[in-house]
Design a protein around this motif. Structure first.
Motif, PDB file in Angstrom:
ATOM      1  N   ASN A  49      31.055  44.880  43.139  1.00  0.00           N
ATOM      2  CA  ASN A  49      32.333  45.547  42.917  1.00  0.00           C
ATOM      3  C   ASN A  49      33.455  44.550  42.612  1.00  0.00           C
ATOM      4  N   ARG A  50      33.210  43.626  41.687  1.00  0.00           N
ATOM      5  CA  ARG A  50      34.216  42.610  41.356  1.00  0.00           C
ATOM      6  C   ARG A  50      34.363  42.474  39.844  1.00  0.00           C
ATOM      7  N   VAL A  51      35.585  42.117  39.433  1.00  0.00           N
ATOM      8  CA  VAL A  51      35.862  41.749  38.050  1.00  0.00           C
ATOM      9  C   VAL A  51      36.702  40.478  38.073  1.00  0.00           C
ATOM     10  N   ARG A  52      36.452  39.626  37.111  1.00  0.00           N
ATOM     11  CA  ARG A  52      37.209  38.384  36.974  1.00  0.00           C
ATOM     12  C   ARG A  52      37.585  38.232  35.503  1.00  0.00           C
TER      13      ARG A  52
ATOM     14  N   GLN B 271      39.609  55.297  40.882  1.00  0.00           N
ATOM     15  CA  GLN B 271      39.455  55.090  39.446  1.00  0.00           C
ATOM     16  C   GLN B 271      38.005  55.055  39.004  1.00  0.00           C
ATOM     17  N   ASP B 272      37.149  54.545  39.854  1.00  0.00           N
ATOM     18  CA  ASP B 272      35.734  54.429  39.529  1.00  0.00           C
ATOM     19  C   ASP B 272      35.527  53.719  38.187  1.00  0.00           C
ATOM     20  N   MET B 273      36.178  52.565  38.049  1.00  0.00           N
ATOM     21  CA  MET B 273      36.021  51.755  36.845  1.00  0.00           C
ATOM     22  C   MET B 273      34.576  51.282  36.750  1.00  0.00           C
ATOM     23  N   THR B 274      34.041  51.321  35.550  1.00  0.00           N
ATOM     24  CA  THR B 274      32.680  50.861  35.281  1.00  0.00           C
ATOM     25  C   THR B 274      32.724  49.866  34.127  1.00  0.00           C
ATOM     26  N   ASN B 275      31.618  49.210  33.890  1.00  0.00           N
ATOM     27  CA  ASN B 275      31.535  48.309  32.741  1.00  0.00           C
ATOM     28  C   ASN B 275      31.784  49.056  31.429  1.00  0.00           C
TER      29      ASN B 275
ATOM     30  N   LYS C 211      35.676  48.840  40.848  1.00  0.00           N
ATOM     31  CA  LYS C 211      35.777  50.301  40.906  1.00  0.00           C
ATOM     32  C   LYS C 211      37.212  50.787  41.068  1.00  0.00           C
ATOM     33  N   GLU C 212      38.029  50.042  41.796  1.00  0.00           N
ATOM     34  CA  GLU C 212      39.398  50.452  42.077  1.00  0.00           C
ATOM     35  C   GLU C 212      40.379  50.073  40.970  1.00  0.00           C
ATOM     36  N   LEU C 213      39.938  49.334  39.983  1.00  0.00           N
ATOM     37  CA  LEU C 213      40.793  48.885  38.889  1.00  0.00           C
ATOM     38  C   LEU C 213      41.168  50.058  37.986  1.00  0.00           C
TER      39      LEU C 213
ATOM     40  N   THR D 259      44.284  46.838  34.227  1.00  0.00           N
ATOM     41  CA  THR D 259      43.478  46.001  33.336  1.00  0.00           C
ATOM     42  C   THR D 259      44.332  45.434  32.207  1.00  0.00           C
ATOM     43  N   ILE D 260      45.108  46.288  31.590  1.00  0.00           N
ATOM     44  CA  ILE D 260      45.978  45.859  30.487  1.00  0.00           C
ATOM     45  C   ILE D 260      46.999  44.847  30.990  1.00  0.00           C
TER      46      ILE D 260
END
Length: 169
Positions: free
Chosen positions: A64-67, A21-25, A115-117, A122-123
């Motif tokens: 590489n983390r999201v909370r 996915q290469d999720m970014t900010n 990145k993998e999100l 997310t939703i």
């Protein structure tokens, strides 16, 4: 045979690359702006209003983390029965969001590699964090799904769905 193996290996690598996915900010901010009522803050540190609830979304691209989290109640207000139910829920009915303690508060939190999100994850994470906070003290669930164990506490989530093998356990 060797050619077929190499071909399958290369094909699997291509599929993994396509799935990445290469999720970014920047992408995450766009998703937040499109799916929530209000977004404040700066890149990597957002305060979001979603389903009448205030959530914090914090990222660290280098780690590489999201909370994603929201406050549920004060830790001082917890009784032993709440702690037991939260821990039980974290295994059975909280699914991707979990209960945690932070700075004197009970929070509902989702953590994931950034990145993998995916957008769908997310939703769903936003929904689960809010739902888990709303069901504190009642069903302690983040979705309509549960992996079992909730009946032990005398509570049943809205629609417990189980695999046939789980019913036999």
């Amino acid at each position: 045979m060797y050619t077929r193996t190499v071909f399958l290996f290369l094909l699997s690598l291509c599929c993994l690359t396509i799935q990445a996915q290469d999720m970014t900010n920047k992408k995450l901010q766009r998703i937040l702006e499109e799916t929530t009522e209000k977004v404040d803050g700066k890149t990597g540190l957002w305060r979001v209003t979603h389903r009448e609830r205030i959530l914090m979304v914090i990222t660290d691209e280098s780690a590489n983390r999201v909370r994603i989290f929201t406050f549920v109640t004060e830790e001082a207000k917890l009784e032993a029965k709440h702690i037991k139910r939260m821990l039980n829920a974290n295994f059975h009915s909280a699914l991707d969001a979990k209960y945690a303690l932070s700075n004197g508060f009970v929070i509902s939190v989702f953590t994931h590699p950034l990145k993998e999100l995916t957008e769908a994850q997310t939703i769903d994470a936003l929904k689960q964090v809010v739902t888990l906070s709303h069901t504190f003290g009642t069903t302690y669930t983040s979705t309509d799904w549960a992996f079992g164990g909730v009946e032990e506490e005398g509570l049943k989530p809205r629609n417990v769905r189980r695999k046939k093998t789980e019913k036999r356990l």
